[in-house]
Design an enzyme around this catalytic site. Structure first.
Site, PDB file in Angstrom:
ATOM      1  NE  ARG A  33       6.449  -0.190   9.867  1.00  0.00           N
ATOM      2  CZ  ARG A  33       5.313  -0.260   9.171  1.00  0.00           C
ATOM      3  NH1 ARG A  33       5.227   0.330   7.992  1.00  0.00           N
ATOM      4  NH2 ARG A  33       4.273  -0.907   9.635  1.00  0.00           N
ATOM      5  NE  ARG A  65       7.925  -2.473   5.999  1.00  0.00           N
ATOM      6  CZ  ARG A  65       6.625  -2.361   6.153  1.00  0.00           C
ATOM      7  NH1 ARG A  65       5.900  -1.763   5.245  1.00  0.00           N
ATOM      8  NH2 ARG A  65       6.045  -2.875   7.225  1.00  0.00           N
ATOM      9  CE  LYS A  80      -1.922  -1.203   3.942  1.00  0.00           C
ATOM     10  NZ  LYS A  80      -1.227  -2.484   4.196  1.00  0.00           N
TER      11      LYS A  80
HETATM   12  P1  AP5 Z   1       4.936  -1.581   1.752  1.00  0.00           P
HETATM   13  O1  AP5 Z   1       4.536  -0.750   0.594  1.00  0.00           O
HETATM   14  O2  AP5 Z   1       5.712  -0.933   2.841  1.00  0.00           O
HETATM   15  O3  AP5 Z   1       3.654  -2.380   2.312  1.00  0.00           O
HETATM   16  P2  AP5 Z   1       2.397  -1.844   3.127  1.00  0.00           P
HETATM   17  O4  AP5 Z   1       1.185  -2.538   2.599  1.00  0.00           O
HETATM   18  O5  AP5 Z   1       2.358  -0.335   3.131  1.00  0.00           O
HETATM   19  O6  AP5 Z   1       2.770  -2.442   4.535  1.00  0.00           O
HETATM   20  P3  AP5 Z   1       2.684  -1.834   5.990  1.00  0.00           P
HETATM   21  O7  AP5 Z   1       3.404  -2.819   6.872  1.00  0.00           O
HETATM   22  O8  AP5 Z   1       3.178  -0.419   6.049  1.00  0.00           O
HETATM   23  O9  AP5 Z   1       1.177  -1.877   6.250  1.00  0.00           O
HETATM   24  P4  AP5 Z   1       0.512  -1.930   7.587  1.00  0.00           P
HETATM   25  O10 AP5 Z   1      -0.900  -1.770   7.162  1.00  0.00           O
HETATM   26  O11 AP5 Z   1       0.820  -3.083   8.431  1.00  0.00           O
HETATM   27  O12 AP5 Z   1       1.216  -0.721   8.381  1.00  0.00           O
HETATM   28  P5  AP5 Z   1       0.763   0.778   8.690  1.00  0.00           P
HETATM   29  O13 AP5 Z   1       1.957   1.625   8.612  1.00  0.00           O
HETATM   30  O14 AP5 Z   1      -0.451   1.151   7.927  1.00  0.00           O
HETATM   31  O15 AP5 Z   1       5.778  -2.839   1.169  1.00  0.00           O
HETATM   32  C1  AP5 Z   1       6.294  -3.842   2.026  1.00  0.00           C
HETATM   33  C2  AP5 Z   1       7.588  -4.410   1.404  1.00  0.00           C
HETATM   34  O16 AP5 Z   1       7.296  -5.048   0.158  1.00  0.00           O
HETATM   35  C3  AP5 Z   1       8.642  -3.341   1.098  1.00  0.00           C
HETATM   36  O17 AP5 Z   1       9.905  -3.873   1.390  1.00  0.00           O
HETATM   37  C4  AP5 Z   1       8.502  -3.083  -0.400  1.00  0.00           C
HETATM   38  O18 AP5 Z   1       9.730  -2.707  -0.938  1.00  0.00           O
HETATM   39  C5  AP5 Z   1       8.004  -4.429  -0.935  1.00  0.00           C
HETATM   40  N1  AP5 Z   1       7.001  -4.279  -2.006  1.00  0.00           N
HETATM   41  C6  AP5 Z   1       5.987  -3.369  -2.029  1.00  0.00           C
HETATM   42  N2  AP5 Z   1       5.229  -3.521  -3.134  1.00  0.00           N
HETATM   43  C7  AP5 Z   1       5.767  -4.579  -3.825  1.00  0.00           C
HETATM   44  C8  AP5 Z   1       5.422  -5.247  -5.039  1.00  0.00           C
HETATM   45  N3  AP5 Z   1       4.354  -4.868  -5.763  1.00  0.00           N
HETATM   46  N4  AP5 Z   1       6.169  -6.303  -5.440  1.00  0.00           N
HETATM   47  C9  AP5 Z   1       7.236  -6.710  -4.671  1.00  0.00           C
HETATM   48  N5  AP5 Z   1       7.629  -6.116  -3.509  1.00  0.00           N
HETATM   49  C10 AP5 Z   1       6.895  -5.070  -3.086  1.00  0.00           C
HETATM   50  O19 AP5 Z   1       0.292   0.635  10.212  1.00  0.00           O
HETATM   51  C11 AP5 Z   1       1.212   0.339  11.237  1.00  0.00           C
HETATM   52  C12 AP5 Z   1       0.488   0.263  12.559  1.00  0.00           C
HETATM   53  O20 AP5 Z   1      -0.132   1.546  12.866  1.00  0.00           O
HETATM   54  C13 AP5 Z   1      -0.669  -0.734  12.649  1.00  0.00           C
HETATM   55  O21 AP5 Z   1      -0.221  -2.060  12.933  1.00  0.00           O
HETATM   56  C14 AP5 Z   1      -1.496  -0.126  13.793  1.00  0.00           C
HETATM   57  O22 AP5 Z   1      -0.922  -0.412  15.033  1.00  0.00           O
HETATM   58  C15 AP5 Z   1      -1.377   1.361  13.527  1.00  0.00           C
HETATM   59  N6  AP5 Z   1      -2.456   1.844  12.654  1.00  0.00           N
HETATM   60  C16 AP5 Z   1      -2.311   2.360  11.403  1.00  0.00           C
HETATM   61  N7  AP5 Z   1      -3.503   2.678  10.880  1.00  0.00           N
HETATM   62  C17 AP5 Z   1      -4.431   2.361  11.822  1.00  0.00           C
HETATM   63  C18 AP5 Z   1      -5.852   2.427  11.844  1.00  0.00           C
HETATM   64  N8  AP5 Z   1      -6.553   2.887  10.786  1.00  0.00           N
HETATM   65  N9  AP5 Z   1      -6.483   2.007  12.961  1.00  0.00           N
HETATM   66  C19 AP5 Z   1      -5.789   1.557  14.025  1.00  0.00           C
HETATM   67  N10 AP5 Z   1      -4.456   1.445  14.048  1.00  0.00           N
HETATM   68  C20 AP5 Z   1      -3.771   1.844  12.961  1.00  0.00           C
END
Ligand code: AP5
Length: 216
Positions: free
Chosen positions: A162, A129, A15
């Site tokens: 992270r 990552r 994402k």
């Molecule tokens: P990346 O693009 O970083 O993946 P992502 O889907 O953004 O993964 P996240 O871990 O950031 O998502 P998340 O939802 O767990 O975390 P968030 O920060 O929102 O890609 C991952 C890896 O794959 C990278 O190494 C990249 O290079 C590679 N890659 C990407 N695309 C690729 C492709 N197409 N092909 C091959 N490789 C690829 O949330 C973190 C925390 O915040 C949550 O756990 C929670 O505690 C809190 N939080 C956030 N939002 C909320 C909410 N709405 N409500 C409550 N708590 C929340």
């Protein structure tokens, strides 16, 4: 063109990576709740102190806090141009609050882009990552290496892993995805807003596919 967009998918589906590409190409505002919480943790604000323990364990930050944060951000004038919501909504309570808010501020959602990815690949992506400490650009130790090890290609900042990118926290994050967030796919399907894409095709192909879909 579709301009008010939600990006959904399990942790590691891509994402954040896709949002950064789309933001440049389509001139949209990128709103990542995860990034907002991480910035608050870095600055040690009250929000950051509260969010820290939830995030490090892989748990969700409480709905009222998260909804308040998005409400404030989405009401700002730069969102007139359109926005990419990355990581929000994640629960039914959040989705219903967003539905109400988006009507109130006349910024209704045009589409929900969902990224499908299998579990083994999610684990591979999350465990490898690395993220730039300065600009947040994502890398991977095997599939998306920076030109110089440990250094961001874009801004020269240091790369780090992270705190929630470990086996225990990832297990909890995936459980929350299945129980709290995945059911929203049916919610948005019923509203006629859901469009799903296979994220296993690779970063550039995925970007091309989603971009041409959004431009229609
Ligand atoms: P990346 O693009 O970083 O993946 P992502 O889907 O953004 O993964 P996240 O871990 O950031 O998502 P998340 O939802 O767990 O975390 P968030 O920060 O929102 O890609 C991952 C890896 O794959 C990278 O190494 C990249 O290079 C590679 N890659 C990407 N695309 C690729 C492709 N197409 N092909 C091959 N490789 C690829 O949330 C973190 C925390 O915040 C949550 O756990 C929670 O505690 C809190 N939080 C956030 N939002 C909320 C909410 N709405 N409500 C409550 N708590 C929340």
């Amino acid at each position: 063109m579709k301009k008010n967009i939600i990006l959904m998918g399990p942790p590691g589906a891509g994402k954040g990576t896709l949002a950064k590409q789309l933001k440049e190409e389509l001139h949209l505002v990128h709103i990542s709740t995860g990034d907002m919480f991480r910035d608050a943790i870095k600055a040690q604000t009250e929000l950051g102190k509260l969010a820290q323990s939830y995030i490090n364990r892989g748990d969700l930050v409480p709905d009222d806090v998260t909804i308040g944060l998005v409400k404030e951000r989405l009401s700002q004038s730069d969102c007139d141009a359109g926005f990419l919501l990355d990581g929000f909504p994640r629960t039914l309570v959040q989705a219903e609050a967003l539905n109400k808010l988006s009507k109130e501020i006349s910024r209704e959602i045009d589409v929900v882009v969902n990224l499908d990815c299998d579990n083994d690949e999610l684990v591979r992506r999350i465990s490898g990552r690395r993220v730039c400490k300065n600009c947040g650009a994502p890398y991977h130790v095997i599939t998306m290496k920076p030109k110089v090890e440990g250094v961001c290609d874009l801004c020269g900042g240091p790369l780090y892993q992270r705190k929630d990118d470990n086996v225990e926290a990832l297990k909890v994050r995936l459980e929350h995805y299945v129980s709290d967030t995945k059911p929203l796919l049916d919610y948005y399907k019923d509203l006629g807003l859901l469009a799903s894409f296979n994220s296993l095709v690779g970063k550039e192909t995925l970007f091309d596919e989603v971009c041409s879909f959004l431009k229609k």
